[in-house]
Write a protein that holds these residues in place. Sequence first.
Motif, short mmCIF file in Angstrom:
data_model
loop_
_atom_site.label_atom_id
_atom_site.label_comp_id
_atom_site.label_asym_id
_atom_site.label_seq_id
_atom_site.Cartn_x
_atom_site.Cartn_y
_atom_site.Cartn_z
N PHE A 1 0.81 -1.22 0.00
CA PHE A 1 0.00 0.00 0.00
C PHE A 1 0.84 1.27 0.00
CE2 PHE A 1 -2.14 -3.51 2.09
CZ PHE A 1 -3.19 -3.68 1.21
N LYS A 2 2.06 1.15 -0.51
CA LYS A 2 2.96 2.30 -0.61
C LYS A 2 2.29 3.40 -1.46
CE LYS A 2 7.66 3.24 -2.17
NZ LYS A 2 8.82 2.63 -2.83
N ASN A 3 2.29 4.61 -0.95
CA ASN A 3 1.67 5.77 -1.63
C ASN A 3 0.16 5.60 -1.84
OD1 ASN A 3 4.12 7.20 -1.83
ND2 ASN A 3 4.68 5.92 -3.57
N ARG A 4 -0.48 4.96 -0.89
CA ARG A 4 -1.93 4.76 -0.96
C ARG A 4 -2.56 5.08 0.39
NH1 ARG A 4 -4.08 1.96 -5.27
NH2 ARG A 4 -2.61 0.93 -6.62
N GLU A 5 -3.87 5.11 0.36
CA GLU A 5 -4.66 5.24 1.58
C GLU A 5 -5.56 4.01 1.66
OE1 GLU A 5 -6.57 9.23 2.00
OE2 GLU A 5 -5.46 9.62 0.15
N ILE A 6 -5.70 3.46 2.86
CA ILE A 6 -6.59 2.32 3.06
C ILE A 6 -7.63 2.75 4.08
CG2 ILE A 6 -6.74 -0.16 3.53
CD1 ILE A 6 -3.67 -0.14 3.69
N TYR A 7 -8.88 2.57 3.72
CA TYR A 7 -9.99 2.89 4.62
C TYR A 7 -10.59 1.57 5.09
CZ TYR A 7 -9.59 7.54 2.64
OH TYR A 7 -9.11 8.78 2.23
N PHE A 8 -10.54 1.31 6.38
CA PHE A 8 -11.10 0.11 6.96
C PHE A 8 -12.47 0.46 7.53
CE2 PHE A 8 -6.59 -0.60 6.92
CZ PHE A 8 -6.43 -1.97 6.73
N TYR A 9 -13.53 0.07 6.82
CA TYR A 9 -14.89 0.30 7.29
C TYR A 9 -15.37 -0.99 7.94
CZ TYR A 9 -14.72 4.49 4.38
OH TYR A 9 -14.37 5.69 3.83
N ASN A 10 -14.90 -1.25 9.14
CA ASN A 10 -15.16 -2.51 9.82
C ASN A 10 -16.63 -2.73 10.12
OD1 ASN A 10 -12.44 -3.46 9.97
ND2 ASN A 10 -12.07 -1.86 11.47
N LYS A 11 -17.34 -1.67 10.46
CA LYS A 11 -18.76 -1.80 10.78
C LYS A 11 -19.57 -2.19 9.55
CE LYS A 11 -18.01 1.47 14.42
NZ LYS A 11 -17.73 2.87 14.59
N ALA A 12 -19.14 -1.76 8.37
CA ALA A 12 -19.83 -2.09 7.12
C ALA A 12 -19.27 -3.34 6.47
CB ALA A 12 -19.74 -0.92 6.15
N GLY A 13 -18.15 -3.87 6.99
CA GLY A 13 -17.56 -5.09 6.44
C GLY A 13 -16.86 -4.88 5.11
N LYS A 14 -16.12 -3.76 4.97
CA LYS A 14 -15.41 -3.52 3.70
C LYS A 14 -14.19 -2.67 3.93
CE LYS A 14 -18.69 -1.59 1.39
NZ LYS A 14 -19.38 -0.95 0.27
N ILE A 15 -13.30 -2.69 2.94
CA ILE A 15 -12.16 -1.77 2.91
C ILE A 15 -12.18 -1.08 1.55
CG2 ILE A 15 -10.72 -3.06 4.52
CD1 ILE A 15 -9.07 -3.99 2.12
N VAL A 16 -11.59 0.08 1.51
CA VAL A 16 -11.45 0.82 0.27
C VAL A 16 -9.97 1.23 0.16
CG1 VAL A 16 -12.10 2.89 -1.02
CG2 VAL A 16 -13.83 1.64 0.29
#
Length: 185
Positions: free
Chosen positions: A168-183
């Motif tokens: 994930f170098k030079n990226r953003e990771i969004y962990f939406y744990n309550k919705a069961g997804k990542i972006v």
Amino acid sequence: MADHQIWQASFILKQKSKLLFKVLRIDGIIGWDILQCFDFQINTIKNSFQIIENKKYITDLIDVGFSKADNHSLPIYYISGKNKEKNFLIDTGSSHSYITSSNLENKSLTKKRTISIGINGIKINKTYFYKNYLFFKSINKKDSILIEEIYLDNNLGSMFAVLGMNTFKNREIYFYNKAGKIVIK
């Protein structure tokens, strides 16, 4: 953490004599048992971690669903491509990514000595890796996930890969744990 209180959780306390904390220049380690309680973002461009308080989801990027395996407390993520679904873990505490040899499709490997520094101390390994592995191909090239170095590990069981932060170098990771997804952006 932020404005949240955490109860009944195990912590590793920083001690002045602990070499790990000095070498890594950290104050502590946050485990998945705590992280799974929050929606959060890791931004590798700004080297930042942030709890996501608002409910507005980013959806126009690589959207990956996940579920929890029956015998595992970590989330198992799934992504589809080339008529094959890939299951993987994201190890936010690892700088390296790993894949089994059966998933490398006879690609040429290079031998390398690696040094791992983690909660269990320092470990020196001789291992094989593959350069520039295309983990996910998107129509929009900037959304494709190319891993500069992915290491061979045949102890992943049925897991396709374990992705460390080098993915994930030079990226953003969004962990939406309550919705069961990542972006991944």
